[in-house]
Design a protein around this motif. Structure first.
Motif, PDB file in Angstrom:
ATOM      1  N   GLN A 169       0.859  -1.180   0.000  1.00 31.95           N
ATOM      2  CA  GLN A 169       0.000   0.000   0.000  1.00 31.95           C
ATOM      3  C   GLN A 169       0.897   1.232   0.000  1.00 31.95           C
ATOM      4  N   ALA A 170       0.604   2.198  -0.869  1.00 29.74           N
ATOM      5  CA  ALA A 170       1.424   3.411  -0.946  1.00 29.74           C
ATOM      6  C   ALA A 170       0.539   4.614  -1.214  1.00 29.74           C
ATOM      7  N   GLY A 171       0.966   5.752  -0.717  1.00 31.56           N
ATOM      8  CA  GLY A 171       0.206   6.972  -0.926  1.00 31.56           C
ATOM      9  C   GLY A 171       1.109   8.195  -0.927  1.00 31.56           C
ATOM     10  N   LEU A 172       0.689   9.229  -1.654  1.00 29.56           N
ATOM     11  CA  LEU A 172       1.403  10.505  -1.725  1.00 29.56           C
ATOM     12  C   LEU A 172       0.390  11.641  -1.765  1.00 29.56           C
ATOM     13  N   ASP A 173       0.664  12.714  -1.018  1.00 29.70           N
ATOM     14  CA  ASP A 173      -0.175  13.911  -1.135  1.00 29.70           C
ATOM     15  C   ASP A 173       0.189  14.671  -2.405  1.00 29.70           C
ATOM     16  N   THR A 174       1.486  14.901  -2.607  1.00 30.18           N
ATOM     17  CA  THR A 174       1.943  15.560  -3.833  1.00 30.18           C
ATOM     18  C   THR A 174       3.213  14.898  -4.326  1.00 30.18           C
TER      19      THR A 174
END
Length: 391
Positions: free
Chosen positions: A262-267
């Protein structure tokens, strides 16, 4: 007949700058050596050992390490050493380095370290090492802490049981980089790893067979590498990894080993010279695959794998100002196989977008609510031959 025996009440000495005291009892029997022995090491100074042996055993750079650390250890051996089969007595021990300071000559690197641990042998003679406390804090730039157990330390395939945390201040690390490197770092990183894995499983193909959970996160991360013309900037980075027993596809009758990412980025902003610019906001990636898909030599059977990628905004622009921009994009893919036929892979891809904008020197295209779906299966030679026979 008398049995030779020895009663050592306190033999003290120094060997290779290591102070020791030996005490206990030994009895020599025709088929074994019985013992109840203790070995203590008190006041060992690692800096002194490195000064005299570091250059030959490690490298000349080892002489630059300065520390006030003091190492104490206690080791006990109780039982018999059997000549016929080489069976060893039970061994147990503990060791300790209190919180100490260290520095490296010729650099600005300094910090604190500490270590506490035990070791013991089991009924099969295997040695187990338990690092109950590990601390390494380098000038508040990198901090490593936690615990690590190593089962069957000297065996063919030791098992590692970590519970480790890592923190890094990239702003401070960036200030310590050589001026001629041209590299710039900013931001922070925090990570952790816990679970259990065999040493032989620590490669890409065998990782899903471990029992590990890990994470990496960063509020802000900025990397500039002029030599490779790369500039990277992210905020709100989060990455999680877990290996477990579960099912990836609905048709699986039983759970199997799987890898979940699972991976996430705001910008996100990635620039490669003047030729490529990638930007994104609120990006999420999830992927699960059956452990068997990672088998390096498995090229016949196709195992289930699926993933999803979403972004509020995503754009890509090249050097001649050709660009593509997606808004509220949601993309899914899966690799499965025909029910009952593991040799025929089925690829499914779908993409849902609130809007798509294309721009080039020859014009512009704007599309709303673009939804695309694709499903395909591989036609193997055997299936093609069967179809031709039917025709």
């Amino acid at each position: 007949d008398t049995v030779p025996s020895f009663d050592i009440r306190g033999l003290k000495g120094t060997l290779a700058w290591i102070p020791f005291e030996l005490k206990g009892q030994l009895r020599s029997l025709p088929d074994s050596l019985d013992m109840n022995m203790g070995l203590d090491v008190k006041g060992l100074k690692p800096e002194l050992v490195l000064k005299n042996y570091g250059k030959q055993l490690i490298s000349p750079e080892a002489l630059k390490l300065k520390t006030d650390a003091v190492f104490d250890a206690s080791l006990q051996a109780v039982g018999s050493y059997v000549y016929a089969d080489g069976a060893l007595p039970k061994v147990s021990g503990e060791f300790h380095i209190p919180e100490s300071v260290f520095s490296v000559d010729g650099t600005e690197l300094d910090g604190k370290l500490a270590l506490d641990g035990t070791l013991h042998t089991d009924s099969r003679g295997r040695i187990h090492l338990d690092l109950k406390r590990m601390l390494l804090n380098a000038k508040n730039t990198v901090s490593l802490s936690g615990q690590l157990r190593i089962e069957d330390l000297l065996g063919y395939d030791p098992a590692l049981v970590p519970d480790i945390s890592l923190k890094a201040d990239l702003d401070k690390i960036g200030l310590m980089l050589p001026d001629n490197s041209g590299m710039e770092l900013q931001g922070n990183l925090e990570g952790g790893l816990k679970g259990r894995a065999r040493l032989s499983q620590l490669d890409l193909y065998k990782l899903p067979n471990t029992n590990l959970t890990g994470y990496l996160k960063s509020d802000t991360l900025a990397v500039k590498m002029p030599s490779d013309s790369i500039i990277l900037y992210t905020t709100g980075l989060g990455l999680g990894l877990e290996t477990r027993r579960d099912t990836v596809a609905s048709y699986q009758n039983a759970k199997s080993r799987m890898l979940d990412i699972q991976a996430g980025l705001d910008t996100l902003s990635v620039q490669y010279g003047a030729s490529l610019l990638l930007r994104g906001k609120k990006m999420q990636l999830s992927m699960q695959n059956d452990a068997s898909v990672m088998k390096a030599l498995d090229t016949i059977t196709f195992w289930p794998m699926k993933g999803r990628f979403t972004a509020r905004k995503l754009s890509l622009r090249d050097s001649d100002s050709t660009s593509i921009a997606l808004s509220s994009t949601s993309n899914a893919f899966s690799i499965t196989h025909l029910r009952g036929d593991f040799d025929v892979p089925v690829l499914s891809v779908s993409s849902n977008n609130r809007s798509v904008r294309l721009k080039s020197s020859s014009g512009r295209v704007f599309v709303r609510n673009l939804n695309v779906g694709l499903s395909a299966q591989m036609r193997t030679k055997e299936r093609a031959q069967r179809r031709e026979r039917r025709l």
